[in-house]
Design an enzyme around this catalytic site. Sequence first.
Site, short mmCIF file in Angstrom:
data_model
loop_
_atom_site.label_atom_id
_atom_site.label_comp_id
_atom_site.label_asym_id
_atom_site.label_seq_id
_atom_site.Cartn_x
_atom_site.Cartn_y
_atom_site.Cartn_z
NE ARG A 29 -3.60 0.91 2.25
CZ ARG A 29 -5.03 0.95 2.78
NH1 ARG A 29 -5.02 1.76 3.81
NH2 ARG A 29 -6.23 0.29 2.27
CG HIS A 49 -8.49 0.47 -2.35
ND1 HIS A 49 -7.78 -0.68 -1.91
CD2 HIS A 49 -9.12 0.70 -1.12
CE1 HIS A 49 -8.08 -0.81 -0.58
NE2 HIS A 49 -8.84 0.04 -0.17
CD GLN A 97 -13.13 -0.98 -0.38
OE1 GLN A 97 -12.22 -1.09 1.01
NE2 GLN A 97 -14.32 -1.59 0.49
CG ASP A 103 -13.37 7.33 -0.59
OD1 ASP A 103 -13.22 7.08 0.39
OD2 ASP A 103 -12.49 7.32 -1.46
CB CYS A 156 -13.94 1.97 0.64
SG CYS A 156 -13.56 3.64 0.74
NE ARG A 215 -11.14 -4.50 1.23
CZ ARG A 215 -10.16 -3.92 1.57
NH1 ARG A 215 -10.15 -2.71 2.35
NH2 ARG A 215 -8.92 -3.93 1.29
N1 NVA Z 1 -9.82 7.37 -1.10
C1 NVA Z 1 -9.45 6.84 0.19
C2 NVA Z 1 -9.81 5.42 0.52
C3 NVA Z 1 -9.46 4.84 1.71
C4 NVA Z 1 -9.82 3.37 1.63
C5 NVA Z 1 -8.13 7.14 0.42
O1 NVA Z 1 -7.15 6.77 -0.50
O2 NVA Z 1 -7.54 7.66 1.51
N1 CP Z 2 -11.45 0.20 2.93
C1 CP Z 2 -9.98 0.31 3.32
O1 CP Z 2 -8.93 0.17 2.84
O2 CP Z 2 -9.65 0.44 4.68
P1 CP Z 2 -8.25 0.72 5.25
O3 CP Z 2 -7.65 2.03 4.94
O4 CP Z 2 -8.67 0.74 6.81
O5 CP Z 2 -7.43 -0.45 4.90
#
Ligand code: NVA
Ligand code: CP
Length: 330
Positions: free
Chosen positions: A108, A135, A138, A231, A272, A317
């Site tokens: 990540r 992502h 997800q 989101d 998410c 998930r």
């Molecule tokens: N768009 C958000 C998704 C989190 C799961 C981010 O990148 O922070």
């Molecule tokens: N939805 C998601 O990716 O959550 P986290 O950022 O907690 O992993």
Amino acid sequence: MAVNLRGKNFLKLLDFSKDEIRYLIDLSKNFKNMKRAGVPHRYLEGKNIVLLFEKTSTRTRCSFEVAGMDLGLGVTYLDPGSSQMGKKESIADTARVLGRMFDGIEYRGYSQQLVEELARYAKVPVWNGLTDEFHPTQMLADMLTIEEKFGRLEDLNFTYFGDARNNMGNSLMVTCAKMGLNFTACAPKELFPDEGLVNKCRHIAEQNGCKITLTEDVSEGCKGAHVIYTDIWVSMGEPEDVWETRIKLLKPYQVNKHVMESAANDAIFMHCLPSFHDTNTTIGADIANKFGITEMEVTNEVFESECSVVFDEAENRMHTIKAIIYATLC
Ligand code: NVA
Ligand code: CP
């Protein structure tokens, strides 16, 4: 044709066919049933995986850890900032080191390019746990959740409210196009997805009998929608000072009771997570102090309502990540 994903990377859903995505959703259902029934499935004993996080996480990290342990894997977690990667050691070198020790690598981080580079050098499957652009893990959880609620994916109307150019907006548009859901991005023009990606998705959607719509009009976005998705307004890695403009741009696109009432009768609400639906977080409280709003992308009323399936989505998930790990390492 039989699907075989052994040895394959999982970097973005554009790289996968509809049949391959279908296979992973069905495999997730099997794993979910086994977990619920208490049937052990330590099919990958003796293998090891590493989880590299350059951004924080609750769901993705825990899903990889629990899924890995259920499959009998050894799991190593490297938190943001605790490895040499990026600072003292290049991505290419890190990939070649980790690829010698582990059977699979989760990453990540920031740009999609980084995870693609990691995958190029690692020689073991690399799974994208979120980048600025996509992502993908997800997506499987979201599709599984929708199918559990409606019994199908094809022909459903899916509307995404919010920053439609972020990792979630991009990934959902790709996934809906592949799986036959009509996708609408309801957002201000400034936050519409990249034109090149929209064109690519329109082409994919055409082959799968569905369509992609971009609109600034909230009533158009709500009309007939089976799934209302949103989101957070500012994603991880974006500078603090974008909050003010983002709130101004996205306030009219907040998912509230009116939005849900204007959607299909049996519409569900998805997110998410994490979500700013109250002031019970430090960022939520800080935004309330600075800008006077106590709820952001979704009201607490909708978040806590019967139509909200966000915690089913969060649970899924784990089952879907288990399917990805198994399918690529078995
Ligand atoms: N768009 C958000 C998704 C989190 C799961 C981010 O990148 O922070
Ligand atoms: N939805 C998601 O990716 O959550 P986290 O950022 O907690 O992993």
